[in-house]
Design an enzyme around this catalytic site. Structure first.
Site, PDB file in Angstrom:
ATOM      1  N   THR A   8       0.865  -1.183   0.000  1.00  0.00           N
ATOM      2  CA  THR A   8       0.000   0.000   0.000  1.00  0.00           C
ATOM      3  C   THR A   8       0.898   1.228   0.000  1.00  0.00           C
ATOM      4  OG1 THR A   8      -0.127   0.318   2.398  1.00  0.00           O
ATOM      5  CG2 THR A   8      -1.680  -1.262   1.421  1.00  0.00           C
ATOM      6  N   CYS A   9       0.295   2.401   0.126  1.00  0.00           N
ATOM      7  CA  CYS A   9       1.097   3.628   0.173  1.00  0.00           C
ATOM      8  C   CYS A   9       1.887   3.732   1.482  1.00  0.00           C
ATOM      9  CB  CYS A   9       0.220   4.855  -0.006  1.00  0.00           C
ATOM     10  SG  CYS A   9      -1.047   5.047   1.268  1.00  0.00           S
ATOM     11  N   ASN A  10       1.480   3.041   2.518  1.00  0.00           N
ATOM     12  CA  ASN A  10       2.157   3.111   3.813  1.00  0.00           C
ATOM     13  C   ASN A  10       3.127   1.973   4.080  1.00  0.00           C
ATOM     14  OD1 ASN A  10       1.113   5.499   4.816  1.00  0.00           O
ATOM     15  ND2 ASN A  10      -0.743   4.495   5.534  1.00  0.00           N
ATOM     16  N   ARG A  11       3.054   0.913   3.293  1.00  0.00           N
ATOM     17  CA  ARG A  11       3.880  -0.250   3.593  1.00  0.00           C
ATOM     18  C   ARG A  11       3.962  -1.200   2.410  1.00  0.00           C
ATOM     19  NH1 ARG A  11       2.425  -1.677   8.403  1.00  0.00           N
ATOM     20  NH2 ARG A  11       0.955   0.000   8.699  1.00  0.00           N
TER      21      ARG A  11
END
Length: 103
Positions: free
Chosen positions: A50-53
């Site tokens: 995802t955009c965070n991980r």
């Protein structure tokens, strides 16, 4: 089996968005990773990007192969991967998994 459960990843805690972007797995790289997993001895694997991980969850007897697997499908050097990634094993990996799924 719990003691052979691993998660290797990069997230917002160790890397800013520019760095995380280098580790993101698009559909082509994710397919490459999933095609290489059997060759490296992984029976099952789960990828979360995802955009965070970007994280890889698996069971294995050799965590070093997990680094090689991630490296083979990413756009970064192995040293860069080791600098910004984390590796959890066993209960610690399961705890992390539940924290991520619970948001």
């Amino acid at each position: 089996m719990i003691y052979n459960f691993y998660v290797l990843g990069v997230n917002y805690k160790k890397a800013n968005s520019k760095i995380r972007d280098k580790f993101s797995l698009d559909s082509k790289n994710c397919s490459l990773l999933l095609n290489n997993d059997k060759e490296k001895g992984f029976k099952s694997i789960f990828v979360l990007s995802t955009c965070n991980r970007t994280e890889i969850y698996t069971t294995s007897n050799n965590y070093k192969e997990l680094y090689a697997l991630f490296f083979s499908s990413s756009k970064v050097s192995l040293d860069y991967l080791k600098k910004y990634s984390f590796l959890y094993k066993g209960i610690e990996a399961i705890d992390h998994f539940y924290k991520v799924t619970c948001g």
